[in-house]
Design a protein around this motif. Structure first.
Motif, PDB file in Angstrom:
ATOM      1  N   LYS A 193     -42.264 -22.488  61.583  1.00 28.14           N
ATOM      2  CA  LYS A 193     -43.369 -22.056  60.716  1.00 28.14           C
ATOM      3  C   LYS A 193     -44.563 -23.005  60.819  1.00 28.14           C
ATOM      4  O   LYS A 193     -45.508 -22.908  60.057  1.00 28.14           O
ATOM      5  N   THR A 199     -44.622 -26.216  60.171  1.00 27.23           N
ATOM      6  CA  THR A 199     -44.609 -27.225  59.112  1.00 27.23           C
ATOM      7  C   THR A 199     -44.009 -28.509  59.685  1.00 27.23           C
ATOM      8  O   THR A 199     -42.963 -28.463  60.337  1.00 27.23           O
ATOM      9  N   SER A 253     -48.607 -28.215  56.927  1.00 22.91           N
ATOM     10  CA  SER A 253     -48.835 -27.427  58.144  1.00 22.91           C
ATOM     11  C   SER A 253     -49.539 -28.254  59.219  1.00 22.91           C
ATOM     12  O   SER A 253     -50.439 -29.046  58.921  1.00 22.91           O
TER      13      SER A 253
END
Length: 121
Positions: free
Chosen positions: A42, A44, A78
Motif C-alpha cells: 500500500k 506505507t 506513505s
C-alpha cells in the motif's frame, strides 16, 4: 554466511525457523550499515533500520522544510509524501520488469540516490 548479534555464524543449512523469525530478521536489518526503508504494497513505510534513521536525522531540517514531515513521522506514513507524481512512482514500483530501479533526487540542498528493490514472497 551471516553473523548474528551474539557472534553465531549462520550457514545455508541454518534452521529454517531462525531465518523465518521476525526478531532475527529485524536484528539482521538493524545491523546492516546501509540505509534500509521498507514499504508495504500500500506504499506505507513499515520499517526503517537504525542506519537510515541516523542518516535521516542528519537531513531532518531539509526534510521538514521540503515535505513538512519530521523524521519520527516517516515510519507508518506513505512514501508518496515525498513524490510529486505518485502515479509515475507507482507504475515503476508495481512493474517487476522496472526493478531494481535507481532514483536520484534533490531537495533543500540535499541530493540522494535510492536503489529500489522488490521483495517477493
Amino acid at each position: 554466511m551471516t553473523a548474528s548479534e551474539n557472534g553465531t555464524v549462520l550457514t545455508a543449512d541454518a534452521p529454517a525457523g531462525l531465518l523465518a523469525s521476525t526478531e532475527f530478521l529485524q536484528a539482521a536489518f538493524s545491523s546492516i550499515q546501509a540505509n534500509i526503508l521498507i514499504a508495504d504494497p500500500k506504499m506505507t513505510i513499515v520499517y526503517i533500520n537504525d542506519r537510515a534513521r541516523e542518516t535521516l536525522r542528519t537531513i531532518e531540517d531539509a526534510i521538514q522544510t521540503a515535505f513538512g514531515v519530521d523524521v519520527d513521522e516517516i515510519l507508518a506514513g506513505s512514501i508518496h509524501r515525498f513524490h510529486k507524481d505518485k502515479r509515475r512512482v507507482e507504475r515503476i514500483l508495481r512493474n517487476p520488469a522496472a526493478l531494481p530501479h535507481v532514483a536520484e533526487f534533490a531537495f533543500g540542498g540535499v541530493a540522494l540516490q535510492a536503489r529500489i528493490n522488490a521483495i517477493f514472497g
